[in-house]
Design a protein around this motif. Structure first.
Motif, mmCIF file in Angstrom:
data_model
loop_
_atom_site.group_PDB
_atom_site.id
_atom_site.type_symbol
_atom_site.label_atom_id
_atom_site.label_comp_id
_atom_site.label_asym_id
_atom_site.label_seq_id
_atom_site.Cartn_x
_atom_site.Cartn_y
_atom_site.Cartn_z
ATOM 1 N N HIS A 6 -3.981 11.322 4.759
ATOM 2 C CA HIS A 6 -3.978 9.889 5.071
ATOM 3 C C HIS A 6 -5.371 9.416 5.463
ATOM 4 O O HIS A 6 -5.532 8.345 6.032
ATOM 5 C CB HIS A 6 -2.971 9.635 6.209
ATOM 6 C CG HIS A 6 -2.615 8.205 6.411
ATOM 7 N ND1 HIS A 6 -2.479 7.638 7.658
ATOM 8 C CD2 HIS A 6 -2.383 7.206 5.534
ATOM 9 C CE1 HIS A 6 -2.172 6.374 7.528
ATOM 10 N NE2 HIS A 6 -2.096 6.074 6.251
ATOM 11 N N HIS A 15 -2.348 -3.402 0.973
ATOM 12 C CA HIS A 15 -1.320 -2.842 1.861
ATOM 13 C C HIS A 15 -0.275 -3.932 2.130
ATOM 14 O O HIS A 15 -0.642 -5.098 2.285
ATOM 15 C CB HIS A 15 -2.000 -2.401 3.168
ATOM 16 C CG HIS A 15 -1.143 -1.550 4.043
ATOM 17 N ND1 HIS A 15 -0.072 -2.050 4.755
ATOM 18 C CD2 HIS A 15 -1.200 -0.221 4.324
ATOM 19 C CE1 HIS A 15 0.493 -1.052 5.432
ATOM 20 N NE2 HIS A 15 -0.174 0.059 5.201
ATOM 21 N N GLU A 48 -3.822 2.022 0.339
ATOM 22 C CA GLU A 48 -2.424 2.212 0.507
ATOM 23 C C GLU A 48 -1.694 0.991 -0.030
ATOM 24 O O GLU A 48 -2.038 -0.142 0.329
ATOM 25 C CB GLU A 48 -2.137 2.353 1.999
ATOM 26 C CG GLU A 48 -1.282 3.549 2.373
ATOM 27 C CD GLU A 48 -1.139 3.635 3.872
ATOM 28 O OE1 GLU A 48 -2.039 4.202 4.516
ATOM 29 O OE2 GLU A 48 -0.137 3.122 4.381
ATOM 30 N N HIS A 85 2.869 3.585 1.169
ATOM 31 C CA HIS A 85 3.429 3.352 2.491
ATOM 32 C C HIS A 85 4.841 2.836 2.235
ATOM 33 O O HIS A 85 5.017 1.833 1.552
ATOM 34 C CB HIS A 85 2.531 2.296 3.163
ATOM 35 C CG HIS A 85 3.049 1.708 4.426
ATOM 36 N ND1 HIS A 85 2.565 2.066 5.660
ATOM 37 C CD2 HIS A 85 3.974 0.750 4.649
ATOM 38 C CE1 HIS A 85 3.182 1.357 6.598
ATOM 39 N NE2 HIS A 85 4.039 0.544 6.012
ATOM 40 N N HIS A 109 3.257 8.636 2.152
ATOM 41 C CA HIS A 109 2.737 9.213 3.382
ATOM 42 C C HIS A 109 3.712 8.976 4.529
ATOM 43 O O HIS A 109 4.488 8.026 4.514
ATOM 44 C CB HIS A 109 1.317 8.681 3.659
ATOM 45 C CG HIS A 109 1.265 7.497 4.558
ATOM 46 N ND1 HIS A 109 1.211 7.625 5.922
ATOM 47 C CD2 HIS A 109 1.262 6.180 4.308
ATOM 48 C CE1 HIS A 109 1.179 6.421 6.457
ATOM 49 N NE2 HIS A 109 1.214 5.526 5.509
HETATM 50 ZN ZN LIG Z 1 1.015 3.546 5.934
#
Ligand SMILES: [Zn+2]
Length: 215
Positions: A6, A15, A48, A85, A109
């Motif tokens: 990560h 994200h 992410e 994510h 993750h």
């Molecule tokens: Zn995350």
């Protein structure tokens, strides 16, 4: 050596937490074009990216799915894996992967899904990372991690936990009944394998990116 999956700095993506409300699709479409233009060969993965049903103040799951979908397609175009994510939205993610018959590689993750969702995700080129949640015996994480092939595993730290990355590796070795060194070797192999998806990325590039956080 321990590697925190990560911790890569060479990522590019939107994200889900960035998708603040009020959500404006047109604005994000323009923003996505800007992000795409800043892609370079140095980028190891698209991330992410993902979905989050728990975080407050962000776009609805439908809009999140749309943005994720754009980015999954883009990852295929640029031949990069994705770092995903995924909070309380494994079935939403699976719905998208199924609809696309997705061929790209992904890593979820801090995986906190069920064994059933892990099994469905394993039908894709999907990897999983676990963190300090492994120390909580009341979660399902112990049985979930045991259901995942060892060549699809990664580990990570969490800034809110006092557990070190080494603690996480040790805990996982115990759960999986593996020698610590055997697990370390395997995760190193997984790291090279995961990112060498794209043949224009060398092992040195990959190791250098993670050397800041490995010990
Ligand atoms: Zn995350």
């Amino acid at each position: 050596m321990f590697f925190d999956i990560h911790s890569s700095l060479r990522l590019l993506g939107i994200h889900p937490w960035e998708l603040k409300i009020p959500f404006d699709e047109q604005v994000w479409s323009i923003q996505f074009d800007v992000i795409k233009k800043s892609f370079s060969q140095k980028i190891l993965a698209i991330g992410e990216i993902g979905l989050d049903r728990r975080h407050n103040g962000i776009a609805s799951i439908n809009f999140q799915e749309k943005i994720l979908s754009w980015q999954l397609d883009w990852a295929l175009e640029v031949n990069r894996p994705t770092i995903v994510h995924c909070v309380k939205s494994e079935s939403d993610l699976l719905k998208i992967l199924n609809a696309k018959k997705y061929k790209g590689r992904l890593l979820i993750h801090d995986f906190n899904g069920t064994i059933a969702s892990a099994k469905s995700l394993l039908l894709y080129d999907c990897y999983f990372s676990f963190g300090p949640r492994l120390f909580d015996v009341h979660t399902k994480t112990h049985s979930v991690i045991k259901s995942i092939p060892i060549d699809r595993l990664f580990f990570e730290k969490n800034e809110h936990s006092t557990k070190s990355l080494e603690d996480v590796y040790n805990c996982a070795a115990k759960i999986l009944k593996l020698e610590k060194l055997q697990l370390e070797d395997q995760i190193f192999k997984n790291l090279l394998n995961f990112f060498s998806y794209s043949n224009d990325i060398s092992s040195t590039d990959i190791i250098n990116d993670f050397s800041n956080t490995s010990t």
